[in-house]
Structures are given as C-alpha cells and as structure tokens.
Write an enzyme that holds these catalytic residues in place. Structure first.
Site, PDB file in Angstrom:
ATOM      1  N   ARG A  83       0.823  -1.168   0.119  1.00  0.00           N
ATOM      2  CA  ARG A  83      -0.121  -0.099  -0.223  1.00  0.00           C
ATOM      3  C   ARG A  83       0.862   1.208   0.092  1.00  0.00           C
ATOM      4  O   ARG A  83       1.710   1.505   0.955  1.00  0.00           O
ATOM      5  CB  ARG A  83      -0.853  -0.056   1.166  1.00  0.00           C
ATOM      6  CG  ARG A  83      -1.698   1.383   1.292  1.00  0.00           C
ATOM      7  CD  ARG A  83      -2.150   1.798   2.579  1.00  0.00           C
ATOM      8  NE  ARG A  83      -2.996   2.839   2.632  1.00  0.00           N
ATOM      9  CZ  ARG A  83      -3.188   3.685   3.693  1.00  0.00           C
ATOM     10  NH1 ARG A  83      -2.321   3.326   4.859  1.00  0.00           N
ATOM     11  NH2 ARG A  83      -3.688   4.898   3.531  1.00  0.00           N
ATOM     12  N   HIS A 171      -7.633   6.992   0.320  1.00  0.00           N
ATOM     13  CA  HIS A 171      -8.508   6.173   0.767  1.00  0.00           C
ATOM     14  C   HIS A 171      -8.990   5.434  -0.637  1.00  0.00           C
ATOM     15  O   HIS A 171     -10.223   4.822  -0.514  1.00  0.00           O
ATOM     16  CB  HIS A 171      -9.614   6.456   1.643  1.00  0.00           C
ATOM     17  CG  HIS A 171      -9.277   6.849   2.874  1.00  0.00           C
ATOM     18  ND1 HIS A 171     -10.079   7.843   3.689  1.00  0.00           N
ATOM     19  CD2 HIS A 171      -8.514   6.319   3.793  1.00  0.00           C
ATOM     20  CE1 HIS A 171      -9.518   7.924   4.878  1.00  0.00           C
ATOM     21  NE2 HIS A 171      -8.506   7.008   4.926  1.00  0.00           N
TER      22      HIS A 171
END
Ligand code: ADP
Length: 405
Positions: A83, A171
């Site tokens: 990530r 996000h």
C-alpha cells in the site's frame, strides 16, 4: 483469486501485513508495532484464527519483515502488494521497478508522513525477496478519474502545471472496493451514482459514477475534507497567517496542530476515539457531544457537496471503523440530509451485526448500506492483476521473438 499475495502497509513505526488467498476465512494477518524500540512486537492471527504475539526487541522494519516472511514462507506467497498512500501522477497500480520507486520518492513532498515509511518497507522487501514480483497500489489512483473541475484548486495556474498542486484524494482502495461491492449487492454492479463515507481515524467521502471516482473530500494531502480523529479537515486557509501573526506560531507548529491535535480530539479536548466520545457524551460531557455533532454535520455537508458530481444519487455506503460499527453516527449523519429522500430504517440500522454488510433503509428513496471495507483484499487483487498482465506481456514478447528466430 488463484494465488496468495502478501499485502504490506508500512507506517513510520509499524507494519500491517496480510496474507490474502482465495478464501477470506483463511486470511493470516497482523501488525508489527513499536519498531525500533525495546517493546517491538508482532501481534496477529495465524492460520485457523489462532492468536499470535511475538516479541522482537529493537527490530527495525527490515528485521520485522524478515520475521513476518519467515513465518509465512511455507504458505508460498507468489507476490507482494505494497500500500502506498501517494502515487503523485501515477494513475494505476504498478510493478515495482527502479523507475517506479523513484516516482514514489518524487511524490514524498506530497505525503511526507507516509511515503518515506512505505519506501523503507519496499526497499527492505526488495532486498530480502528479489525473486518475488512486487507491486505498489496507490491510495490516490482510484481518484485519477476526477474531472479537472473537481481536482483543480482556484490558485495560480503555475502551481498546478509546475508544482503538481491539485486535489488527489486518498482512501482510494477503500472507496473502490466498497462502491464495487456495494453496487453489486444493490444489483447494479458499477452502475449509477453512489456516495461513500469511509469513517475511521482518517475519514473521507467520495462520489462515484458508473464505477469511477468523480470527486472526493481529501485533496493535495489527507488533511482536507471532513472532521477526523486528530485532523481538522477543512478550515479557512487564513488560519495560518492568523496564528503566525497573532500567536507567533511557525508553519511546523501549525501543521502539527492541524494534523495531530485537531478533529475529534481538538474539539472534545478528550479523545480522538469515537467510542470514547459516544460514552462520554452519554455521561453528559458537552464537549464530546459537540465533537460528535460537528463530525456528523460536516460529514453530511461533505456528502451533500459531493452529490453535485453525480447526475443522480442511487445510494450511500458507510464503511471504516465508525461507519461499520456505529448505528448512532449513521443515523445522526443521515438526519442532516433531509432533502435527498434518504429513509433510514432505525430497526435495520440498530440491529445490523458488527462487521457484517447490510441494507439499512426502508426501501424507498436512495439506498443506504453498510459495507465493511477490505483494503487488503483489494490490494491483493490489484497486485495479482498487475503480475498477470506483466507475465502475459512477457510471454507474448518471447513468443514473438521465437517466431522471428
Ligand atoms: P483506521 O483509520 O486507523 O483504520 P478504523 O477504521 O479502525 O481506523 O476506525 C477507528 C475508529 O472507529 C475509532 O474512532 C473507533 O472509536 C471507531 N469505532 C470502532 N468501533 C466503534 C463503535 N462500536 N462505535 C463507534 N465508533 C467505533
């Protein structure tokens, strides 16, 4: 998913990991925390759901990753997905090459708290496991479909053209997963107009049209937008000159205040944790009650604003620790949106079991759903997709070379 992918999320003193395979029940996951200190440890869940707690005194990121991988090696992960919060101008998940790593480094001024930690993790896993394909999945990538009228700030043009000052949004893996999953549950996979509210320690909203992000609440950095645990969300930008002129604060102090001492914590002067605030407010704490009210009102205002990006609203998805678990916050937020025809069912909302997905409206008006997010699952899927693409193009190239020879 046919392979197992190790998903890594490196923070400044912690590493979240998950080994994602076909069945969600088989997922092995955990958190290495307090890295660099005597108290460094790994806490998690192993195969079959058994708890793991392992002390790794003074371990740094590399040592912790080595320990995690040693424990997982016999599960034979076929790829690693990282990530990465800020991908700068990168628009999709990418196989990690020296050039992509450099692009992540170049985006560091845009995410000074996150990207350096991700790079430490990436460099460590590249050194430790050079044979495994590794992919970076960016929080910003899903929002690259925003039109320019949504992503540009009303600032001098050269700040955008020469310095990349624009709204990026974050996000993205969560908004992408939740809107895909939610629209599938609603029977209109990747079709129509949806609003998502990802509410955790960091919170953001997103407007999605036919599966693509058209606007979102976070901007150049994850500070813009709704009220968060310790982040202020939107404030008048003149707060900087006001605090500098009147209190003599420097830019670092102002930045720290806006990122770490504001939001629910700043308003309540008590806690950044929504559960604590709900309990305190029930016991009569007025600051906690006000913090909750500001949170819900500003969240509703953000959702109403984002609705301008959608030709129509088919529904709203709640996710994240607060969105998935607090019927109270969902109800309060929807009550601030009376003009959209939302018709929340108190019964369905209150009775939704923790951690489960479900519809919580009466069946008239735009739909309202709770969809637990799965960022790790989404990162694993995108990693697998990139690896498959790279393998297919390498096979095509070698077939072509063989044909010429
Ligand atoms: P992160 O952004 O760090 O991943 P999470 O998504 O885990 O955070 O969300 C953490 C937030 O969720 C905290 O504010 C916590 O209080 C809140 N939360 C968790 N369970 C509940 C609950 N039952 N009611 C209200 N808030 C909750």
């Amino acid at each position: 998913m046919s392979t197992s992918v190790l998903v890594i999320n490196c923070g400044s003193s912690s590493i979240k990991y998950a080994l994602v395979s076909e069945r969600r029940e088989d997922r092995i996951f955990g958190l290495a925390e307090n890295l660099g200190s005597a108290d460094a440890r790994i806490k998690g869940v192993t195969m079959g759901g058994a708890a793991l707690e392992l002390s790794i005194p003074h371990a740094d990121h590399e040592k912790a990753l080595e320990t995690i991988l040693e424990r997982l090696a016999h599960h034979n992960p076929q790829a690693i997905g990282h990530r990465v919060v800020h991908g700068g101008t990168l628009t999709k998940a990418e196989l990690l090459t020296p050039e992509i790593i450099e692009r992540i480094r170049e985006a560091t001024p845009l995410a000074p708290l996150h990207n350096p930690a991700h790079l430490v993790g990436i460099e460590a896993t590249m050194r430790l496991f050079p044979e495994l394909p590794q992919v970076a999945v960016f929080d910003t990538a899903f929002h690259q479909t925003m039109p320019s009228h949504a992503y540009r700030y009303a600032l001098p043009k050269f700040l955008y053209t020469q310095h990349n000052v624009r709204r990026y949004g974050f996000h993205g893996t969560s908004h992408a997963y939740v809107s895909e999953r939610g629209s599938m549950l609603a029977g209109s996979f990747k079709q129509g107009g949806w609003l998502t509210a990802h509410l955790g320690n960091g919170s953001s909203t997103c407007a999605i049209w036919n599966g693509q992000s058209v606007d979102t609440s976070m901007g150049l950095t994850p500070l813009e937008g709704v009220v968060m645990g310790t982040r202020s969300g939107d404030v008048d930008p003149s707060i900087h000159s006001f605090l500098a002129s009147n209190l003599g604060w420097d830019i670092y102090k102002i930045d720290k205040m806006l990122n770490s001492q504001s939001g629910l914590l700043g308003l309540s002067d008590l806690s950044n944790d929504m559960r604590t605030l709900i309990e305190a407010s029930e016991q009569g704490n007025e600051d906690a009650a006000l913090a909750i009210e500001v949170f819900c009102y500003r969240l509703a205002k953000s959702l109403a604003g984002l609705s301008c990006g959608l030709p129509r609203i088919d529904g709203l998805f709640f996710t994240g620790g607060i969105g998935e678990n607090s019927a109270y916050i969902r109800e309060k937020t929807v009550s601030y949106l009376p003009h959209f025809g939302f018709n929340l069912s108190k019964e369905l909302n209150d009775n939704l079991k923790r951690g489960t997905e479900g519809r919580i409206d009466h069946g008239t008006g735009p739909q309202i759903w709770v969809v637990p997010t799965d960022e790790e699952g989404r990162i694993a899927k995108e990693t697998e997709h990139v690896v498959d693409e790279v393998t297919a193009s390498a096979t095509k190239k070698s077939d072509a070379e063989a044909a010429i020879a």
